[in-house]
Scaffold this motif. Sequence first.
Motif, short mmCIF file in Angstrom:
data_model
loop_
_atom_site.label_atom_id
_atom_site.label_comp_id
_atom_site.label_asym_id
_atom_site.label_seq_id
_atom_site.Cartn_x
_atom_site.Cartn_y
_atom_site.Cartn_z
N PHE A 114 2.52 76.22 -6.03
CA PHE A 114 3.83 76.41 -5.43
C PHE A 114 4.83 77.02 -6.40
O PHE A 114 4.73 76.85 -7.62
CB PHE A 114 4.38 75.10 -4.85
N GLY A 115 5.77 77.76 -5.84
CA GLY A 115 6.81 78.39 -6.64
C GLY A 115 7.92 78.90 -5.73
O GLY A 115 7.75 78.98 -4.51
N TYR A 116 9.04 79.23 -6.32
CA TYR A 116 10.18 79.72 -5.55
C TYR A 116 10.92 80.75 -6.38
O TYR A 116 11.50 80.44 -7.41
CB TYR A 116 11.11 78.55 -5.20
N LEU A 117 10.86 82.01 -5.93
CA LEU A 117 11.51 83.10 -6.67
C LEU A 117 13.02 82.97 -6.60
O LEU A 117 13.72 83.14 -7.60
CB LEU A 117 11.05 84.45 -6.11
N GLY A 118 13.52 82.66 -5.42
CA GLY A 118 14.96 82.46 -5.26
C GLY A 118 15.76 83.76 -5.32
O GLY A 118 15.22 84.85 -5.43
N ASP A 119 17.06 83.60 -5.27
CA ASP A 119 18.00 84.73 -5.29
C ASP A 119 18.80 84.64 -6.59
O ASP A 119 19.69 83.81 -6.73
CB ASP A 119 18.92 84.64 -4.07
N GLN A 120 18.46 85.51 -7.54
CA GLN A 120 19.10 85.50 -8.85
C GLN A 120 20.61 85.67 -8.75
O GLN A 120 21.37 84.93 -9.39
CB GLN A 120 18.50 86.60 -9.73
N GLN A 121 21.03 86.62 -7.93
CA GLN A 121 22.46 86.90 -7.82
C GLN A 121 23.21 85.70 -7.25
O GLN A 121 24.25 85.29 -7.76
CB GLN A 121 22.69 88.13 -6.93
N ALA B 261 22.24 82.60 -7.34
CA ALA B 261 22.14 81.46 -8.26
C ALA B 261 23.16 81.49 -9.38
O ALA B 261 23.48 80.46 -9.97
CB ALA B 261 20.73 81.40 -8.85
N THR B 262 23.71 82.66 -9.68
CA THR B 262 24.72 82.74 -10.74
C THR B 262 26.01 82.03 -10.36
O THR B 262 26.78 81.60 -11.23
CB THR B 262 25.05 84.21 -11.09
N SER B 263 26.27 81.88 -9.05
CA SER B 263 27.51 81.23 -8.62
C SER B 263 27.29 80.05 -7.68
O SER B 263 28.21 79.29 -7.40
CB SER B 263 28.42 82.25 -7.92
N ASP B 264 26.04 79.89 -7.20
CA ASP B 264 25.72 78.81 -6.26
C ASP B 264 24.75 77.84 -6.94
O ASP B 264 23.56 78.12 -7.06
CB ASP B 264 25.10 79.40 -5.00
N TRP B 265 25.27 76.68 -7.36
CA TRP B 265 24.44 75.74 -8.10
C TRP B 265 23.26 75.24 -7.26
O TRP B 265 22.18 75.00 -7.78
CB TRP B 265 25.25 74.55 -8.60
N ALA B 266 23.45 75.12 -5.97
CA ALA B 266 22.36 74.63 -5.11
C ALA B 266 21.16 75.56 -5.19
O ALA B 266 20.01 75.11 -5.27
CB ALA B 266 22.84 74.51 -3.67
N GLU B 267 21.41 76.87 -5.19
CA GLU B 267 20.31 77.84 -5.30
C GLU B 267 19.68 77.80 -6.69
O GLU B 267 18.46 77.82 -6.85
CB GLU B 267 20.82 79.25 -4.99
N CYS B 268 20.53 77.72 -7.71
CA CYS B 268 20.04 77.64 -9.09
C CYS B 268 19.19 76.39 -9.29
O CYS B 268 18.09 76.46 -9.85
CB CYS B 268 21.23 77.64 -10.05
N GLU B 269 19.68 75.26 -8.79
CA GLU B 269 18.95 74.01 -8.94
C GLU B 269 17.61 74.04 -8.22
O GLU B 269 16.61 73.54 -8.73
CB GLU B 269 19.79 72.84 -8.42
N GLN C 101 17.78 89.98 -17.28
CA GLN C 101 18.93 89.76 -16.41
C GLN C 101 18.55 89.70 -14.93
O GLN C 101 19.24 89.05 -14.13
CB GLN C 101 19.98 90.84 -16.62
N SER C 102 17.46 90.33 -14.54
CA SER C 102 17.10 90.39 -13.13
C SER C 102 16.57 89.08 -12.57
O SER C 102 16.62 88.86 -11.36
CB SER C 102 16.06 91.50 -12.90
N ASN C 103 16.03 88.19 -13.44
CA ASN C 103 15.48 86.94 -12.90
C ASN C 103 15.42 85.82 -13.94
O ASN C 103 14.44 85.09 -14.03
CB ASN C 103 14.08 87.17 -12.32
N TYR C 104 16.48 85.65 -14.71
CA TYR C 104 16.40 84.69 -15.81
C TYR C 104 16.43 83.23 -15.39
O TYR C 104 16.00 82.36 -16.14
CB TYR C 104 17.46 84.97 -16.90
N PHE C 105 16.90 82.92 -14.18
CA PHE C 105 16.79 81.53 -13.71
C PHE C 105 15.32 81.19 -13.43
O PHE C 105 14.80 80.20 -13.91
CB PHE C 105 17.64 81.31 -12.46
#
Length: 243
Positions: A84-91, A93-101, A143-147
């Motif tokens: 399992f994994g989750y690529l997520g939305d890098q952009q 996640a920079t301002s939305d902690w829920a996505e970053c988390e 920078q494109s996917n550092y989270f």
Amino acid sequence: MPTVLILGASSDMAVAIAKKFAAEKYDIQLAARNSVRLQPLRSDLAIRYDITATLHEFDAERMESHEPFFASLTTRPDIAICVFGYLGDQQAATSDWAECEKIIRVNYTGAVSILNVVANHYAAQKSGLIAGISSVAGERGRQSNYFYGSAKAGFTAYLSGMRNRLFHHNVHVLSVQPGFVYTRMTENLTLPKLLTASPGEVADSIYKAIKKKKNTIYVKWFWRWIMQIIKWIPEFLFKKLKL
């Protein structure tokens, strides 16, 4: 028959891995959220390959459920593969902690949580094999996917340390670095053909690496050298690049 537990069994890579091991006469445990949706896959594996395939409810983000989940398995697996994994939305996640988390929880915290449970069981019985799918994105932050990359960097380090620990308990740990893979997770990305593997190639590579008890594999061999070159770029120059 030996048994393989596939954690995150609904992804394209997981399906390919399940088919590969079933073809080699391994019983398959498919673990995923809403596992009932995998019933067609379970039936196909059982009928096509004449093996036992079972469904198990598993949520990577519900860490409190991981120990009860593993304890509930009637047959304890010989091999556990964390897909399992989750690529997520890098952009975002920079301002939305829920996505970053979520990126961090799925790719690192959740993976460490369930594999700790598996590792302790294998260490106690002095046998077993764990494979974790990490990412070349974790080898240097971009920078494109550092989270996502930082979570995978942590996961890669975790697998390395666990391999060191479990070696002394007769348990092997495989780290998998797929590079680009054609999957639903990457379908919106423009991927270079030469550098991109199919889920089937990933499955074949994992099966061969497990049989040979390799430590780390790059599904397409040249990714090892691509990442080595990227790591060699001096920081004063690297920070100016848009990667």
